[in-house]
Design an enzyme around this catalytic site. Structure first.
Site, PDB file in Angstrom:
ATOM      1  N   ALA A  62     -11.153  14.863 -33.582  1.00 27.65           N
ATOM      2  CA  ALA A  62     -12.470  16.280 -33.619  1.00 27.65           C
ATOM      3  C   ALA A  62     -13.195  16.147 -33.855  1.00 27.65           C
ATOM      4  CB  ALA A  62     -11.742  17.470 -34.690  1.00 27.65           C
ATOM      5  N   GLY A 105      -7.819  13.748 -34.137  1.00 22.05           N
ATOM      6  CA  GLY A 105      -7.341  14.961 -33.049  1.00 22.05           C
ATOM      7  C   GLY A 105      -7.176  14.478 -31.782  1.00 22.05           C
ATOM      8  N   GLU A 108      -3.344  12.992 -32.082  1.00 19.61           N
ATOM      9  CA  GLU A 108      -2.823  14.191 -31.508  1.00 19.61           C
ATOM     10  C   GLU A 108      -2.333  15.060 -30.539  1.00 19.61           C
ATOM     11  OE1 GLU A 108      -5.554  15.599 -35.230  1.00 19.61           O
ATOM     12  OE2 GLU A 108      -2.871  16.617 -36.542  1.00 19.61           O
ATOM     13  N   GLU A 128      -8.560   9.828 -40.197  1.00 23.67           N
ATOM     14  CA  GLU A 128      -9.353  11.349 -41.040  1.00 23.67           C
ATOM     15  C   GLU A 128      -9.887  10.543 -42.779  1.00 23.67           C
ATOM     16  OE1 GLU A 128      -7.006  11.317 -38.550  1.00 23.67           O
ATOM     17  OE2 GLU A 128      -7.270  13.152 -37.563  1.00 23.67           O
TER      18      GLU A 128
END
Ligand code: CAA
Length: 255
Positions: A62, A105, A108, A128
């Site tokens: 992200a 992300g 993910e 993260e």
């Protein structure tokens, strides 16, 4: 607009992110664009398989710039989970073809797919915790289901980045493709899937998901029993079995 592309060919669609300057890091705008395309994919009956593939890098996570000033409320608004769930809920099979980095992300996103194929030089991980957060787009939920609790905890707690070879060893990816061949391998698999009875493939996906969600094994078997029998009311089942005896390729109607 314009950082996500959708290409359709022979019932196979490919969703790609195009933000090379940030290694395809996922901004809110990119994920919203993906969401728009998901509606199109969901409503297109001619599609048999989705490939998620971006050139050079799958996605380096992200966009950290988007998150740095978030508080609890805005973090929830930024979360990709509702859109990632829509990918996981697609009825057609999905393949993530991973080149370069698939981190945070990005990984993910790959975990929302049914199957993952990795370029031999690709790198995956959940960094993260090195940023003071943990994977929040389904990673803590999907990773243990795919690779098991111990490997998921190892990746999530250490934040380490692993090779494609290691990812294959722990079951994070189904296949490692030779350099620059990952899209070809994914396309080959998608083509193979798309030749099979589409209703059967979709129902197999749904049954596997329902079976995994059901803790009582006998109840899960009952779900399979019902769904399997339903297939005998489809034209495709008759066509598939008739074609077998007529020694020809089946012509499925998706009915
Ligand atoms: N967000 C925003 N920008 C990013 C980014 C990210 N996740 N990843 C890379 N970029 C940007 C860099 O800031 C850099 O931009 P500038 O050229 O403007 O400086 C550009 O992409 C190229 O990156 P690097 O110079 O860092 O490239 P590198 O080859 O030296 O390193 C890397 C590559 C190891 C992937 C490194 O970029 C990196 O560590 N990126 C962050 C990875 C990460 O922590 N991802 C998880 C994000 S959190 C998350 O995803 C939360 C969630 O659960 C949803």
């Amino acid at each position: 607009m314009g950082q996500v592309n959708l290409k359709k060919e022979n019932g196979i669609c490919t969703l790609s992110i195009n933000r090379p300057e940030a290694l395809n890091a996922l901004s809110r705008e990119i994920v919203d664009e993906i969401d728009d395309y998901l509606e199109e994919i969901k409503n297109d009956d001619a599609l048999r398989c989705l490939i998620i593939y971006s050139k050079d890098n799958f996605a380096a996570g992200a966009d950290i710039k988007n998150m740095i000033d978030c508080d609890k409320k805005s973090a929830k608004e930024f979360s990709f989970s509702p859109i990632y769930n829509k990918i996981a809920d697609l009825k057609i099979p999905t393949i993530a073809a991973i080149e370069g980095y698939a981190l945070g992300g990005g990984l993910e996103l790959a975990l929302t797919a049914d199957i993952r194929i990795a370029d031999e030089n690709s790198k995956m991980g959940f960094p993260e915790v090195t940023l003071g957060i943990f994977p929040g787009a389904g990673g803590t939920i999907r990773a243990p289901r795919i690779i098991g609790e111990a490997f998921a905890k190892e990746l999530i707690f250490t934040g380490k980045i692993i090779s494609a070879e290691r990812a294959y060893e722990i079951g994070l990816v189904n296949l490692v493709a030779s350099k620059n061949n990952v899209f070809e391998e994914a396309y080959k698999m998608a083509t193979r899937i798309s030749k099979n009875g589409p209703v059967a493939v979709r129902m197999a996906k749904d049954t596997i998901r329902q079976g995994l969600d059901e803790k009582d094994q006998n109840k899960a078997i009952d779900i399979e029993f019902e769904k399997w029998a339903e297939l005998f009311e489809t034209e495709d089942q008759k066509e598939g079995m008739t074609a077998f005896f007529e020694k020809r390729k089946p012509k499925y109607k998706n009915k």
